[in-house]
Design a protein around this motif. Structure first.
Motif, mmCIF file in Angstrom:
data_model
loop_
_atom_site.group_PDB
_atom_site.id
_atom_site.type_symbol
_atom_site.label_atom_id
_atom_site.label_comp_id
_atom_site.label_asym_id
_atom_site.label_seq_id
_atom_site.Cartn_x
_atom_site.Cartn_y
_atom_site.Cartn_z
ATOM 1 N N GLU A 1 0.829 -1.208 0.000
ATOM 2 C CA GLU A 1 0.000 0.000 0.000
ATOM 3 C C GLU A 1 0.865 1.261 0.000
ATOM 4 O O GLU A 1 0.602 2.206 -0.753
ATOM 5 C CB GLU A 1 -0.926 -0.010 1.223
ATOM 6 N N LEU B 1 1.462 4.157 -2.997
ATOM 7 C CA LEU B 1 1.286 5.593 -2.753
ATOM 8 C C LEU B 1 2.520 6.382 -3.193
ATOM 9 O O LEU B 1 2.399 7.465 -3.781
ATOM 10 C CB LEU B 1 1.022 5.830 -1.255
ATOM 11 N N LYS C 1 2.517 6.578 -6.963
ATOM 12 C CA LYS C 1 1.563 7.589 -7.434
ATOM 13 C C LYS C 1 2.137 8.990 -7.254
ATOM 14 O O LYS C 1 1.965 9.859 -8.115
ATOM 15 C CB LYS C 1 0.243 7.460 -6.668
ATOM 16 N N GLU C 2 2.814 9.214 -6.122
ATOM 17 C CA GLU C 2 3.427 10.520 -5.874
ATOM 18 C C GLU C 2 4.478 10.837 -6.917
ATOM 19 O O GLU C 2 4.683 12.008 -7.281
ATOM 20 C CB GLU C 2 4.047 10.527 -4.465
ATOM 21 N N VAL D 1 4.083 11.823 1.196
ATOM 22 C CA VAL D 1 2.956 10.941 1.489
ATOM 23 C C VAL D 1 2.699 10.887 2.996
ATOM 24 O O VAL D 1 1.551 10.978 3.460
ATOM 25 C CB VAL D 1 3.224 9.520 0.942
ATOM 26 N N ARG E 1 1.088 14.031 4.489
ATOM 27 C CA ARG E 1 -0.353 14.146 4.264
ATOM 28 C C ARG E 1 -1.141 13.117 5.069
ATOM 29 O O ARG E 1 -2.369 13.090 5.007
ATOM 30 C CB ARG E 1 -0.664 13.965 2.772
ATOM 31 N N GLU F 1 -1.357 9.898 4.645
ATOM 32 C CA GLU F 1 -2.029 8.921 3.797
ATOM 33 C C GLU F 1 -1.693 7.481 4.172
ATOM 34 O O GLU F 1 -2.381 6.553 3.735
ATOM 35 C CB GLU F 1 -1.671 9.169 2.334
ATOM 36 N N PHE F 2 -0.641 7.298 4.965
ATOM 37 C CA PHE F 2 -0.248 5.941 5.349
ATOM 38 C C PHE F 2 -0.478 5.734 6.834
ATOM 39 O O PHE F 2 -0.041 6.529 7.659
ATOM 40 C CB PHE F 2 1.229 5.692 5.022
ATOM 41 N N GLU F 3 -1.180 4.650 7.172
ATOM 42 C CA GLU F 3 -1.472 4.315 8.564
ATOM 43 C C GLU F 3 -0.615 3.130 8.981
ATOM 44 O O GLU F 3 -0.644 2.079 8.334
ATOM 45 C CB GLU F 3 -2.948 3.948 8.736
#
Length: 529
Positions: free
Chosen positions: A364, A368, A371-372, A515, A518, A520-522
């Motif tokens: 995951e 991300l 995509k960045e 990333v 922001r 966006e990663f947990e």
């Protein structure tokens, strides 16, 4: 741990089934169980629970005793729990359930075991409940099943595209393939009519509720009859994914009907003839959120293939047959890829559930980062597929070494360092259309040549591997391990920043930091004692 005062709260003296055991001993026993525990009396009031449950619900221990499920959960859910309790007590049976639990905005899945508690005379005096969280397994199983269904439908549709004769036969064949084994409730094809009412002509339909379309008056105009997925897709000429068809504000006109037919989610895909006529291919499922991004991409490709088939039949039948055969071969190869990697991931999860969870979270984050960096969809897919099996080589490493809490010996570390090469050897013979085996082989290489197993430098390392390396470091440091708690995102940020430029690709590190900035990663946090 045995000398610590247990944090369990209980009112055991009032429950005769427990009177023969010392309260402190029983409390310590319940406290050490690795899953959530509740004991209830005959009125479903809590008389005992352990710290694991208290932590899950975000309550103080002393708040739990004497309350019921009505004090914790919405009334419909609490009433269902009470009915289950009564079934257990009245029928003297044990229930095994898998059910969702809403905690704020988060939904988790629990495997629940309920069993009767008996008193000294054999009378039922309450209910015992064990909970085990199975959210990750449930999501993985659900996602894999959805993708498998979509791929099987694609395979059947491609067969129809090759074998069908007339246009009508082709359209009906595609709809029938999509609803094979009733995995989808309804598939239909319609064309926009350029008349005053902007009607939709439905020309093919298949599925258990195909009679739904008989006499159905749809429009692609901006009128009430045109606000459903079919009308909007034709009007806007773009994919319309309605994850909750029943509750969508745009489908009030059909609410009672779709509720009765069990049409829970819809994916409508645009079709366009060579003369510019707009069409739609719509697929209806009986569960909400049935169509994720991967299903959208698969069925969008199907819609594209369908239009190729229609147009080719008008002009060059031989060319169309060749083109569709190539498409079928490509789809079969993609299906083989997904099945192979899915089987590998399933084996890893059975052997070491943590490794499978780690790989999924690395995948995951790696996606991300890709995509960045602006990578295209195809390359992002390669990164994700590589990441979900990047630790495949650890299948040869004993689990006790993988989870060892102390420092590894030189021999143990040397064994672990072999895993990129082992993973490469396992996968290199599989005819993937992408260099997945080589990406996995290189995911522990560093820019300065200090990595392993080949000591590659700089541009010798594939970009996909450089992305995977950064994602692996961040996920490993910021997430819990079975043998130690998470070090945290902040520590992971410091680590990759220190390695930036010398060992890690600076462009990849910078993208990862954005990333993380922001949120966006947990991190992957386990329920650890």
């Amino acid at each position: 741990m045995a000398n610590d005062a247990p944090a369990i709260e209980c009112d055991l003296a009032s429950c005769s089934v427990l009177q023969r055991l010392p309260v402190g001993l029983l409390a310590q026993f319940i406290e050490q169980l690795p899953f959530q525990v509740i004991l209830k009396d005959c009125d479903s009031r809590y008389i005992a629970c352990n710290r694991t449950l208290v932590s899950l619900l975000g309550r103080e221990p002393q708040e739990m005793i004497g309350i019921t499920d009505m004090d914790l959960f919405p009334a419909p859910l609490a009433e269902r729990y009470r009915r289950d309790d009564l079934t257990v007590m009245q029928q003297h049976k044990t229930l095994q359930l898998e059910e969702p639990l809403q905690l704020g905005e988060q939904t988790i899945w629990l495997h629940t075991t309920k069993f009767p508690l008996y008193g000294e005379q054999g009378e039922v005096v309450g209910v015992g409940v064990f909970f085990e969280e199975v959210t990750d397994r449930k999501n993985l199983s659900s996602d894999y099943q959805r993708r498998t269904w979509a791929l099987e439908a694609m395979s059947q549709c491609n067969h129809s595209l090759v074998a069908a004769g007339s246009e009508s036969e082709l359209l009906y064949g595609v709809c029938e393939a999509l609803v094979l084994h009733d995995r989808y409730r309804l598939a239909l094809v319609g064309w926009a009519k350029d008349d005053e009412d902007r009607r939709v002509e439905l020309v093919a339909a298949a599925g258990p509720v195909r009679d739904y379309v008989k006499g159905l008056q749809l429009s692609w105009g901006d009128v009430p009859q045109g606000q459903g997925p079919v009308g909007r897709c034709l009007r806007e000429r773009q994919i319309i994914n309605t994850p909750n068809f029943v509750d969508s504000s745009r489908t009030l006109a059909w609410h009672d009907t779709v509720l009765a037919l069990g049409l829970a989610s819809v994916l409508a895909l645009p079709l366009t003839r060579a003369d510019g006529t707009a069409g739609v291919l719509a697929l209806y499922a009986d569960v909400p959120n049935a169509f994720g991004k991967e299903e959208e991409a698969l069925f969008a490709e199907l819609a594209s293939n369908l239009m190729y088939g229609l147009q080719a039949r008008q002009t060059q039948a031989d060319y169309a047959a060749s083109l569709l055969a190539q498409t079928l071969a490509a789809r079969q190869q993609e299906q083989a890829l997904c099945e192979a990697l899915g089987a590998i991931a399933a084996v890893l999860e059975q052997r070491d559930p943590y490794t499978a969870g780690h790989q999924t979270h690395v995948a995951e984050l790696a996606e991300l980062i890709g995509k960045e960096l602006g990578l295209d969809t195809e390359r992002l897919r390669v990164i994700y597929l590589s990441a979900i099996v990047h630790d495949l080589g650890k299948i040869q490493v004993p689990v006790e070494i993988l989870t060892k809490p102390g420092r590894l010996t030189s021999i143990e570390f040397a064994l672990i360092k072999q895993h990129p090469e082992v993973g490469y050897e396992i996968l290199k013979g599989i005819p993937f259309p992408w260099p997945i085996a080589e990406i996995i082989r290189q995911h522990h290489e560093y820019l300065d040549g200090s990595g392993y197993p080949q000591g590659l430098k700089g541009e010798q390392i594939l970009l996909e591997s450089r992305i995977l390396t950064v994602a692996d470091i961040v996920e490993s440091m910021s997430s819990d391990r079975p043998y130690r708690p998470a070090l945290g995102i902040d520590e992971a940020r410091i680590q990759i920043a220190q390695m930036r430029g010398e060992k890690l690709d600076p462009v990849v590190v910078d993208a990862c930091l954005r990333v993380l900035d922001r949120g966006e990663f947990e991190p992957h946090l386990l329920q650890l004692e």
